[in-house]
Design a protein around this motif. Structure first.
Motif, PDB file in Angstrom:
ATOM      1  N   LYS A  23       0.826  -1.201   0.000  1.00  0.00           N
ATOM      2  CA  LYS A  23       0.000   0.000   0.000  1.00  0.00           C
ATOM      3  C   LYS A  23       0.864   1.257   0.000  1.00  0.00           C
ATOM      4  CE  LYS A  23      -3.801   2.232   2.487  1.00  0.00           C
ATOM      5  NZ  LYS A  23      -4.714   2.149   3.665  1.00  0.00           N
ATOM      6  N   ILE A  24       1.948   1.250   0.774  1.00  0.00           N
ATOM      7  CA  ILE A  24       2.858   2.400   0.811  1.00  0.00           C
ATOM      8  C   ILE A  24       3.451   2.663  -0.568  1.00  0.00           C
ATOM      9  CG2 ILE A  24       5.094   3.216   1.691  1.00  0.00           C
ATOM     10  CD1 ILE A  24       4.366   1.825   4.355  1.00  0.00           C
ATOM     11  N   LEU A  25       3.917   1.614  -1.219  1.00  0.00           N
ATOM     12  CA  LEU A  25       4.503   1.785  -2.552  1.00  0.00           C
ATOM     13  C   LEU A  25       3.471   2.291  -3.555  1.00  0.00           C
ATOM     14  CD1 LEU A  25       6.751  -1.388  -2.596  1.00  0.00           C
ATOM     15  CD2 LEU A  25       7.556   0.966  -2.822  1.00  0.00           C
ATOM     16  N   GLN A  26       2.278   1.792  -3.468  1.00  0.00           N
ATOM     17  CA  GLN A  26       1.217   2.239  -4.375  1.00  0.00           C
ATOM     18  C   GLN A  26       0.870   3.709  -4.139  1.00  0.00           C
ATOM     19  OE1 GLN A  26      -1.667  -0.776  -3.441  1.00  0.00           O
ATOM     20  NE2 GLN A  26      -1.000  -2.140  -5.091  1.00  0.00           N
ATOM     21  N   GLU A  27       0.937   4.151  -2.896  1.00  0.00           N
ATOM     22  CA  GLU A  27       0.666   5.557  -2.591  1.00  0.00           C
ATOM     23  C   GLU A  27       1.662   6.482  -3.289  1.00  0.00           C
ATOM     24  OE1 GLU A  27       0.698   5.787   1.640  1.00  0.00           O
ATOM     25  OE2 GLU A  27      -1.354   5.011   1.864  1.00  0.00           O
ATOM     26  N   TYR A  28       2.886   5.978  -3.498  1.00  0.00           N
ATOM     27  CA  TYR A  28       3.906   6.755  -4.198  1.00  0.00           C
ATOM     28  C   TYR A  28       3.995   6.389  -5.679  1.00  0.00           C
ATOM     29  CZ  TYR A  28       5.450   8.584   0.284  1.00  0.00           C
ATOM     30  OH  TYR A  28       5.506   9.244   1.499  1.00  0.00           O
ATOM     31  N   LYS A  29       2.914   5.769  -6.197  1.00  0.00           N
ATOM     32  CA  LYS A  29       2.763   5.467  -7.628  1.00  0.00           C
ATOM     33  C   LYS A  29       3.737   4.413  -8.141  1.00  0.00           C
ATOM     34  CE  LYS A  29      -0.207   8.832  -7.481  1.00  0.00           C
ATOM     35  NZ  LYS A  29      -1.657   8.542  -7.309  1.00  0.00           N
ATOM     36  N   PHE A  30       4.120   3.463  -7.284  1.00  0.00           N
ATOM     37  CA  PHE A  30       4.983   2.366  -7.703  1.00  0.00           C
ATOM     38  C   PHE A  30       4.197   1.058  -7.724  1.00  0.00           C
ATOM     39  CE2 PHE A  30       8.226   5.342  -6.244  1.00  0.00           C
ATOM     40  CZ  PHE A  30       9.168   5.236  -7.256  1.00  0.00           C
ATOM     41  N   ASN A  31       4.462   0.247  -8.731  1.00  0.00           N
ATOM     42  CA  ASN A  31       3.960  -1.126  -8.759  1.00  0.00           C
ATOM     43  C   ASN A  31       4.813  -1.949  -7.804  1.00  0.00           C
ATOM     44  OD1 ASN A  31       3.386  -3.825  -9.356  1.00  0.00           O
ATOM     45  ND2 ASN A  31       3.073  -3.422 -11.532  1.00  0.00           N
ATOM     46  N   PRO A  32       4.224  -2.564  -6.784  1.00  0.00           N
ATOM     47  CA  PRO A  32       5.022  -3.295  -5.787  1.00  0.00           C
ATOM     48  C   PRO A  32       5.778  -4.496  -6.347  1.00  0.00           C
ATOM     49  CG  PRO A  32       2.809  -2.847  -4.960  1.00  0.00           C
ATOM     50  CD  PRO A  32       2.800  -2.517  -6.426  1.00  0.00           C
ATOM     51  N   ASN A  33       5.383  -5.015  -7.518  1.00  0.00           N
ATOM     52  CA  ASN A  33       6.054  -6.183  -8.080  1.00  0.00           C
ATOM     53  C   ASN A  33       7.545  -5.907  -8.289  1.00  0.00           C
ATOM     54  OD1 ASN A  33       3.649  -7.597  -8.189  1.00  0.00           O
ATOM     55  ND2 ASN A  33       3.217  -7.023 -10.312  1.00  0.00           N
ATOM     56  N   GLY A  34       8.348  -6.823  -7.776  1.00  0.00           N
ATOM     57  CA  GLY A  34       9.796  -6.693  -7.919  1.00  0.00           C
ATOM     58  C   GLY A  34      10.482  -6.015  -6.755  1.00  0.00           C
ATOM     59  N   PHE A  35       9.694  -5.395  -5.861  1.00  0.00           N
ATOM     60  CA  PHE A  35      10.279  -4.723  -4.693  1.00  0.00           C
ATOM     61  C   PHE A  35      10.412  -5.680  -3.512  1.00  0.00           C
ATOM     62  CE2 PHE A  35       9.104  -0.817  -6.885  1.00  0.00           C
ATOM     63  CZ  PHE A  35      10.085   0.064  -6.461  1.00  0.00           C
ATOM     64  N   PHE A  36      11.392  -5.380  -2.658  1.00  0.00           N
ATOM     65  CA  PHE A  36      11.564  -6.062  -1.385  1.00  0.00           C
ATOM     66  C   PHE A  36      11.676  -5.020  -0.271  1.00  0.00           C
ATOM     67  CE2 PHE A  36      13.211  -8.949  -4.551  1.00  0.00           C
ATOM     68  CZ  PHE A  36      12.703 -10.177  -4.159  1.00  0.00           C
ATOM     69  N   LYS A  37      11.395  -5.474   0.938  1.00  0.00           N
ATOM     70  CA  LYS A  37      11.600  -4.648   2.125  1.00  0.00           C
ATOM     71  C   LYS A  37      12.910  -5.043   2.775  1.00  0.00           C
ATOM     72  CE  LYS A  37       8.917  -5.568   5.628  1.00  0.00           C
ATOM     73  NZ  LYS A  37       7.729  -5.581   6.499  1.00  0.00           N
ATOM     74  N   PHE A  38      13.642  -4.043   3.276  1.00  0.00           N
ATOM     75  CA  PHE A  38      14.908  -4.309   3.984  1.00  0.00           C
ATOM     76  C   PHE A  38      14.758  -3.770   5.400  1.00  0.00           C
ATOM     77  CE2 PHE A  38      15.863  -4.372  -0.453  1.00  0.00           C
ATOM     78  CZ  PHE A  38      16.831  -5.356  -0.598  1.00  0.00           C
ATOM     79  N   ASP A  39      14.702  -4.748   6.337  1.00  0.00           N
ATOM     80  CA  ASP A  39      14.414  -4.372   7.731  1.00  0.00           C
ATOM     81  C   ASP A  39      15.120  -5.314   8.688  1.00  0.00           C
ATOM     82  OD1 ASP A  39      13.364  -2.911   9.762  1.00  0.00           O
ATOM     83  OD2 ASP A  39      11.308  -3.615   9.521  1.00  0.00           O
TER      84      ASP A  39
END
Length: 309
Positions: A293-309
């Motif tokens: 949802k956060i990525l979509q709010e900034y107009k990014f398609n979440p596919n291909g992204f990872f979280k680093f935590d």
């Protein structure tokens, strides 16, 4: 922000310090004294004399803090006016912005002019080598000089009689398209503005930000989002190493490779990237519904992204 514009013909400051330099000197008017807290005086001392002058490096900084101006005749070196307009906590200050005098350069300027600058005007009548710092050019009010001001001051303090060169501002969005590479863009921003740089950035994009968005439509260098304390840093390309070093909070989005040694000494906040090599204990993780949802709010398609935590 915009108002009637009247050009001056000359510098007017009865307390002006004027000095001549025979060859480029680094860190003139540098409020950090070349990051004194790292070298502890090994690289330069506050009371060291500027070569072939009676003034010390500290004399120039203290003169500017009193609201007085400085004129330097000759080519200057790297890191001119670093962190100018900040009452740095390391030297017993409040860490907040302070008014300062103007700096005039009759000559050329080497790279990294105005890194992490918060307030103050820099006037130059020679060539400027990029990357420059947290600066934007405006129409000069003094004949024969180009004028640069802090991006953060432009947005947070809304100075009057400003006409941007190579940039446009509309509402709460500033777009810079002058082709210059920048360090520390958005440094210390603490209002809900968006800064867009059309091109590449270099060091420490968004350093010490507390609010707002900095978006780089290109690649970024080392230490992107260093000491980020709120707000969002977006890189629409790749980063070099040490992204999000000592990040306290906020969001970092890298639409590419965030580099090696990702997230060292990270305290909190969100890091999203398509690639990256985190440093322990940061780990590469799959996105959950909140992350998407956060990525979509900034107009990014979440596919291909990872979280680093």
């Amino acid at each position: 922000m915009f108002g009637r514009f009247k050009k001056k013909e000359k510098i007017s400051d009865e307390n002006l310090i004027e000095l001549d330099i025979e060859e480029p000197v680094d860190c003139l008017c540098d409020f950090t004294y070349n990051f004194y807290w790292n070298h502890k005086g090994e690289k330069m001392g506050l009371t060291d004399k500027i070569p072939n002058n009676d003034y010390t490096f500290q004399d120039l900084v203290e003169h500017l803090k009193k609201g007085n101006s400085i004129k330097i005749n000759g080519d200057v070196g790297h890191r001119l006016c670093s962190s100018m307009g900040v009452d740095l906590a390391y030297f017993g200050g409040t860490g907040s912005a302070i008014p300062v005098g103007d700096v005039f350069i009759n000559g050329n300027v080497a790279s990294r002019m105005g890194i992490s600058i918060r307030k103050g005007n820099i006037y130059v009548n020679g060539n400027i080598k990029d990357p420059i710092g947290n600066l934007v050019e405006v129409k000069s009010d003094i004949k024969g000089y180009r004028k640069f001001i802090s991006v953060t001051e432009l947005l947070m303090d809304e100075p009057k009689n400003i006409k941007l060169i190579g940039a446009d501002i509309s509402g709460k969005k500033l777009e810079i398209s002058d082709g210059l590479i920048r360090d520390t863009l958005g440094a210390r921003l603490d209002k809900d503005f968006e800064i867009i740089l059309d091109g590449d950035a270099d060091l420490s994009t968004g350093i010490l930000m507390k609010n707002g968005v900095v978006r780089i439509n290109g690649n970024a260098g080392n230490n992107t989002a260093a000491l980020l304390n709120g707000g969002t840093v977006i890189i629409n390309g790749n980063c070099d190493d040490f992204t999000a070093v000592e990040m306290k909070k906020g969001i970092v989005i890298v639409n590419g490779d965030a580099g090696k040694f990702l997230g060292p000494k990270k305290v909190s906040g969100k890091i999203y990237s398509k690639e990256g090599s985190p440093i322990h204990p940061i780990k590469k993780q799959k996105l959950d519904s909140t992350d998407k949802k956060i990525l979509q709010e900034y107009k990014f398609n979440p596919n291909g992204f990872f979280k680093f935590d």
